[in-house]
Design a protein around this motif. Structure first.
Motif, PDB file in Angstrom:
ATOM      1  N   UNK A   8       0.750  -1.266  -0.016  1.00  0.00           N
ATOM      2  CA  UNK A   8       0.031   0.105  -0.082  1.00  0.00           C
ATOM      3  C   UNK A   8       0.842   1.200  -0.001  1.00  0.00           C
ATOM      4  N   UNK A   9       1.891   1.294   0.759  1.00  0.00           N
ATOM      5  CA  UNK A   9       2.723   2.480   0.833  1.00  0.00           C
ATOM      6  C   UNK A   9       3.575   2.628  -0.541  1.00  0.00           C
ATOM      7  N   UNK A  10       4.007   1.706  -1.002  1.00  0.00           N
ATOM      8  CA  UNK A  10       4.708   1.807  -2.334  1.00  0.00           C
ATOM      9  C   UNK A  10       3.927   2.232  -3.334  1.00  0.00           C
ATOM     10  N   UNK A  11       2.705   1.746  -3.490  1.00  0.00           N
ATOM     11  CA  UNK A  11       1.511   2.414  -4.269  1.00  0.00           C
ATOM     12  C   UNK A  11       1.591   3.846  -4.165  1.00  0.00           C
ATOM     13  N   UNK A  12       1.329   4.237  -2.967  1.00  0.00           N
ATOM     14  CA  UNK A  12       1.174   5.520  -2.817  1.00  0.00           C
ATOM     15  C   UNK A  12       2.389   6.606  -3.095  1.00  0.00           C
ATOM     16  N   UNK A  13       3.603   5.952  -2.598  1.00  0.00           N
ATOM     17  CA  UNK A  13       4.510   7.067  -3.391  1.00  0.00           C
ATOM     18  C   UNK A  13       4.741   6.728  -4.838  1.00  0.00           C
ATOM     19  N   UNK A  14       4.254   5.765  -5.337  1.00  0.00           N
ATOM     20  CA  UNK A  14       4.755   5.528  -6.951  1.00  0.00           C
ATOM     21  C   UNK A  14       3.785   6.287  -7.679  1.00  0.00           C
ATOM     22  N   UNK A  15       2.413   6.636  -7.346  1.00  0.00           N
ATOM     23  CA  UNK A  15       1.274   7.060  -8.305  1.00  0.00           C
ATOM     24  C   UNK A  15       1.921   8.291  -8.809  1.00  0.00           C
ATOM     25  N   UNK A  16       2.518   9.202  -7.844  1.00  0.00           N
ATOM     26  CA  UNK A  16       2.876  10.710  -8.531  1.00  0.00           C
ATOM     27  C   UNK A  16       3.702  10.682  -9.580  1.00  0.00           C
ATOM     28  N   UNK A  17       4.672   9.578  -9.482  1.00  0.00           N
ATOM     29  CA  UNK A  17       5.620   9.324 -10.643  1.00  0.00           C
ATOM     30  C   UNK A  17       4.801   9.145 -11.971  1.00  0.00           C
ATOM     31  N   UNK A  18       3.915   8.291 -11.657  1.00  0.00           N
ATOM     32  CA  UNK A  18       3.231   8.175 -12.928  1.00  0.00           C
ATOM     33  C   UNK A  18       2.510   9.070 -13.701  1.00  0.00           C
ATOM     34  N   UNK A  19       1.533   9.941 -12.637  1.00  0.00           N
ATOM     35  CA  UNK A  19       1.004  10.902 -13.075  1.00  0.00           C
ATOM     36  C   UNK A  19       1.764  11.937 -13.557  1.00  0.00           C
ATOM     37  N   UNK A  20       2.939  12.389 -13.076  1.00  0.00           N
ATOM     38  CA  UNK A  20       3.741  13.185 -13.492  1.00  0.00           C
ATOM     39  C   UNK A  20       4.542  12.884 -14.978  1.00  0.00           C
ATOM     40  N   UNK A  21       4.569  11.737 -15.083  1.00  0.00           N
ATOM     41  CA  UNK A  21       5.025  11.374 -16.776  1.00  0.00           C
ATOM     42  C   UNK A  21       4.162  11.149 -17.725  1.00  0.00           C
ATOM     43  N   UNK A  22       2.629  10.904 -17.252  1.00  0.00           N
ATOM     44  CA  UNK A  22       1.865  10.858 -18.319  1.00  0.00           C
ATOM     45  C   UNK A  22       1.255  12.296 -18.471  1.00  0.00           C
ATOM     46  N   UNK A  23       1.124  13.307 -17.453  1.00  0.00           N
ATOM     47  CA  UNK A  23       0.467  14.482 -17.610  1.00  0.00           C
ATOM     48  C   UNK A  23       1.090  15.267 -18.808  1.00  0.00           C
ATOM     49  N   UNK A  24       2.384  15.391 -19.273  1.00  0.00           N
ATOM     50  CA  UNK A  24       3.010  16.076 -20.183  1.00  0.00           C
ATOM     51  C   UNK A  24       2.524  15.465 -21.495  1.00  0.00           C
ATOM     52  N   UNK A  25       2.422  14.233 -21.709  1.00  0.00           N
ATOM     53  CA  UNK A  25       1.762  13.661 -22.863  1.00  0.00           C
ATOM     54  C   UNK A  25       0.194  14.106 -23.157  1.00  0.00           C
ATOM     55  N   UNK A  26      -0.250  14.122 -22.003  1.00  0.00           N
ATOM     56  CA  UNK A  26      -1.753  14.201 -22.029  1.00  0.00           C
ATOM     57  C   UNK A  26      -2.119  16.041 -22.505  1.00  0.00           C
ATOM     58  N   UNK A  27      -1.119  16.790 -22.004  1.00  0.00           N
ATOM     59  CA  UNK A  27      -1.088  18.228 -22.351  1.00  0.00           C
ATOM     60  C   UNK A  27      -0.888  18.328 -23.961  1.00  0.00           C
ATOM     61  N   UNK A  28       0.019  17.528 -24.297  1.00  0.00           N
ATOM     62  CA  UNK A  28       0.249  17.735 -25.800  1.00  0.00           C
ATOM     63  C   UNK A  28      -0.773  17.048 -26.862  1.00  0.00           C
ATOM     64  N   UNK A  29      -1.692  16.140 -26.332  1.00  0.00           N
ATOM     65  CA  UNK A  29      -2.484  15.589 -27.079  1.00  0.00           C
ATOM     66  C   UNK A  29      -3.511  16.781 -27.960  1.00  0.00           C
ATOM     67  N   UNK A  30      -3.608  16.478 -29.099  1.00  0.00           N
ATOM     68  CA  UNK A  30      -4.608  17.282 -29.931  1.00  0.00           C
ATOM     69  C   UNK A  30      -6.019  16.720 -29.869  1.00  0.00           C
ATOM     70  N   UNK A  37      -0.374   8.172 -25.520  1.00  0.00           N
ATOM     71  CA  UNK A  37      -0.095   8.397 -23.956  1.00  0.00           C
ATOM     72  C   UNK A  37       0.991   7.248 -23.702  1.00  0.00           C
ATOM     73  N   UNK A  38       0.951   6.314 -24.375  1.00  0.00           N
ATOM     74  CA  UNK A  38       1.703   4.947 -23.838  1.00  0.00           C
ATOM     75  C   UNK A  38       2.994   5.194 -23.499  1.00  0.00           C
ATOM     76  N   UNK A  39       3.902   6.057 -24.350  1.00  0.00           N
ATOM     77  CA  UNK A  39       5.545   6.335 -23.843  1.00  0.00           C
ATOM     78  C   UNK A  39       5.393   6.790 -22.487  1.00  0.00           C
TER      79      UNK A  39
END
Lengths: 267, 287
Positions: free
Chosen positions: A133-155, A181-183
Motif C-alpha cells: 500500500x505504501x509503495x503504491x502511494x509513493x509511486x502514483x505521483x511518478x506515473x501522473x507526472x510522466x503521463x501528464x505532459x503527454x496528455x497536455x500535448x494531445x490534439x 499516451x503509451x510512452x
C-alpha cells in the motif's frame, strides 16, 4: 584545447566519484573472506552460495513482488487519475496536482511515519500488504507526472475526428488517444518500478517483523557485517541492468522509442 | 516539477473521455486515505499526549539540548552538502549541456545506472573506501601523502549526502541549461560581453529555475536523512532524522516522534515557500 581537456578530466573525476563505491562492491563480491576489512584472495563461491541462501532469496522475491505489483497498480491508478485530472476545471486540477506533489516534496521519513501511524491506528497487521500500500502511494505521483505532459500535448481534434468517423468513445480512446499516451505510461511504470526497488526509508517504517526486502535486510545486517552473498547479488543485478541498457541503446530499431521515452519525462 | 499546473493561464477543461466521477473516484479515495489522512495523523499524535489530551509538549521538545543540537547539526550539514552539490553539479551540467552530441545516455550512465545498486550498499562501500586502513588511505600511504581520517565524522556524512543526492542537483540544472536558446547567448557575445559577463548576466539568471529546483531536491532529503548519518557517522552523531527514527522504532514514543516531525515539516514547507517565491513560472523541472 586546454579547456576541452579540463572538461574531460572533470567529467572523469565525477565518474570516478560515482563509480568508486560500485567498483568496491563488485571487488568485495569476489573476496574470499567473510569480512570486508581484508582481502582473502579471489573466489566465485559467493555467487554459488547466493542461490542456496534462502533468506536472501526470500528478500529478493519480496522486493521484486512489491516492485512489480506496486508499479502495475500505481500505473493503473495514476493513468486513470491523469485522465480525470486533465478533464477538470482549473481550480480542482490545481488542488489535485498539489496533493499529488505532497509525497514527492515531503521528506520520505515523514511519509513513512505518517503511513505507519495510519496502519497503527487502523490496527492493520504490518507485513507485505502494508509495504505494498505504501509503495503504491509513493509511486502514483511518478506515473501522473510522466503521463501528464503527454496528455497536455494531445490534439483534441484527433479524438473528435475519430468520433465523427463513427468510432465509439471506447474505440476512439483506445485506438487514438491511448497509443499517444503509451510512452508516458511506460516511462511512469519504469520509474515507479525503480523507485520501489530502491526504496528503504518508507519500507523501514511500514514493514512487519519477519518480512524483509533486500534494503531492510541489508540495514539489519549492517551491525553484524554484510554477508558477501549480498554483494554478489547486487553485482548480478547491476550487471544485468547494464547489459539491458546497452542492448536497448545499441539496437538500431529502438531509435524511435528512445526519443519518445525522453518526452515522457526522463528519470 | 512542482506547480506544473499553472503553466498555461487560460486552460480550459480537457476532454472527458469516460464517466468523470468514476474516473476521479479511485485516486480521490486513495489520496485521501494514504496521503491526506496520514499527514493529519502526524498532527494528531504530535499535538496530543499518551492519554489523548491536547499538548504542545512534543513540539516544544525540540528546544531541549539534545534535540536542538540534532536539528542544528542536520541543518548545518544539509546546507553545506547542498552548496557542495551545487558547486560540483553546475560545471558538470554546463559541460553536458554544451556538447551537442546526445548526452542522454551519458547522464543515464553516470547518474541513473548507479541507482540500480542498492543505495545502502553504495553508502556502506564508502566505509571500505574511507576507513583508517581503507582503500583511499592505502593509496595515500603508498604515495607518501598524509592520510585522510574522516570516517565517523560529520565530514563523512557530508560526503555521503553529496554522493547520494548529486544526481538530484545535476538533472534539473541540465534540463534548465539545455532550454536556454543558444541565440540569446550568442547575442550577448555579439553585443560585446565577455565570457564571465555572459555567464553572470545571461546564462546563470536563465538557469535559476533549475538551481532552485535542484536545491529543493537535495536539501529536503539531506536535512531529514537518518541512514547516511547512521552508516557513515558511526552511531554517535545524531541528526534530527535519527532522533525521530529512534522515537518510532526503538522508544515507541509516537507522540514525541510526531511532534518533532511537525518541526521538521515546518522547515520543509519553509523551503518550499522560499523556492516558490524564486521559481515563479514553475519551470524548474526535476527528475
Amino acid at each position: 584545447m586546454i579547456k576541452q581537456c579540463a572538461q574531460k578530466v572533470y567529467i572523469g573525476l565525477i565518474f570516478i566519484f560515482m563509480y568508486a563505491p560500485i567498483v568496491t562492491l563488485m571487488v568485495l563480491s569476489f573476496n574470499n573472506s567473510r569480512t570486508r576489512a581484508k582481502w582473502g584472495g579471489f573466489t566465485g563461491k559467493w555467487y554459488a552460495e547466493l542461490f542456496s541462501n534462502r533468506s536472501i532469496m526470500q528478500a529478493l522475491y519480496n522486493t521484486l513482488l512489491i516492485a512489480v505489483v506496486s508499479a502495475v497498480a500505481a500505473t493503473l491508478i495514476g493513468t486513470v487519475a491523469t485522465l480525470s485530472i486533465s478533464a477538470m476545471r482549473r481550480r480542482s486540477r490545481a488542488v489535485f496536482m498539489s496533493v499529488t506533489n505532497i509525497p514527492m516534496l515531503n521528506a520520505e521519513i515523514v511519509t513513512g511515519i505518517s503511513l505507519m501511524l495510519l496502519f497503527i491506528t487502523l490496527r492493520v497487521k504490518f507485513g507485505l500488504g502494508t509495504i505494498l500500500l505504501s509503495h503504491i502511494t509513493f509511486n502514483i505521483p511518478y506515473v501522473i507526472l510522466s503521463v501528464m505532459p503527454r496528455m497536455k500535448r494531445l490534439n483534441p481534434s484527433v479524438y473528435e475526428a475519430a468520433l465523427d468517423l463513427g468510432a465509439s468513445r471506447v474505440q476512439a480512446f483506445f485506438r487514438v488517444v491511448f497509443p499517444d499516451l503509451l510512452p508516458g505510461i511506460l516511462s511512469g511504470f519504469l520509474m515507479a518500478f525503480t523507485m520501489s526497488l530502491d526504496d528503504f526509508i518508507i519500507t523501514h517504517f511500514t514493514k512487519g517483523p519477519g518480512v524483509d526486502t533486500l534494503s531492510t535486510k541489508i540495514y539489519t545486517e549492517v551491525r553484524k557485517g554484510i554477508k558477501p552473498e549480498m554483494y554478489a547479488l547486487s553485482t548480478l543485478i547491476f550487471v544485468t541492468v547494464l547489459i539491458l541498457l546497452i542492448l536497448v541503446n545499441y539496437t538500431p530499431k529502438s531509435k524511435e522509442k528512445q526519443s519518445s521515452g525522453q518526452n515522457g519525462g526522463s528519470l | 516539477m512542482h506547480k506544473g499546473t499553472n503553466k498555461k493561464p487560460a486552460e480550459t477543461p480537457g476532454i472527458v473521455y469516460f464517466n468523470q466521477t468514476l474516473m476521479t473516484a479511485p485516486y480521490l479515495v486513495w489520496a485521501l486515505a494514504f496521503i491526506i489522512i496520514p499527514l493529519l495523523m502526524i498532527f494528531y499524535y504530535g499535538l496530543t499526549d499518551k492519554t489523548g489530551a491536547f499538548t504542545l509538549e512534543n513540539v516544544i521538545a525540540i528546544t531541549t539540548a539534545q534535540h536542538s543540537k540534532a536539528l542544528w547539526l542536520a541543518l548545518l550539514l544539509s546546507l553545506i552538502s547542498t552548496a557542495l552539490c551545487l558547486l560540483l553539479a553546475y560545471p558538470l551540467a554546463m559541460i553536458l549541456a554544451k556538447r551537442s552530441v546526445s548526452q542522454q545516455s551519458f547522464i543515464v550512465l553516470i547518474f541513473i545506472l548507479p541507482m540500480w545498486m542498492n543505495f545502502l550498499l553504495r553508502t556502506l562501500a564508502w566505509q571500505t573506501l574511507l576507513e583508517k586502513t581503507g582503500v583511499i588511505n592505502s593509496v595515500l600511504t603508498f604515495l607518501h601523502l598524509p592520510t585522510l581520517n574522516i570516517i565517523n565524522t560529520p565530514a563523512a556524512i557530508i560526503l555521503g549526502m553529496v554522493y547520494n543526492f548529486l544526481p538530484f542537483m545535476v538533472l534539473p540544472l541540465y534540463n534548465s541549461l539545455t532550454k536556454i536558446d543558444p541565440n540569446v547567448v550568442n547575442a550577448a557575445y555579439d553585443l560585446g560581453a565577455n565570457g564571465t559577463q555572459t555567464f553572470l548576466r545571461v546564462i546563470f539568471p536563465l538557469s535559476i529555475p533549475g538551481v532552485i529546483s535542484g536545491i529543493t531536491m537535495v536539501f529536503v532529503p539531506a536535512l531529514t536523512t537518518f541512514v547516511i548519518s547512521n552508516l557513515l557517522g558511526g552511531s554517535k552523531i545524531l541528526l534530527i532524522g535519527n532522533v525521530i527514527e529512534q522515537e518510532f522504532t526503538q522508544a515507541s514514543n509516537w507522540n514525541l516522534g510526531s511532534g518533532l516531525s511537525i518541526v521538521l515539516m515546518i522547515f520543509i514547507i519553509l523551503n518550499m515557500v522560499l523556492t516558490g517565491i524564486f521559481d515563479k513560472n514553475g519551470e524548474g523541472t526535476a527528475l
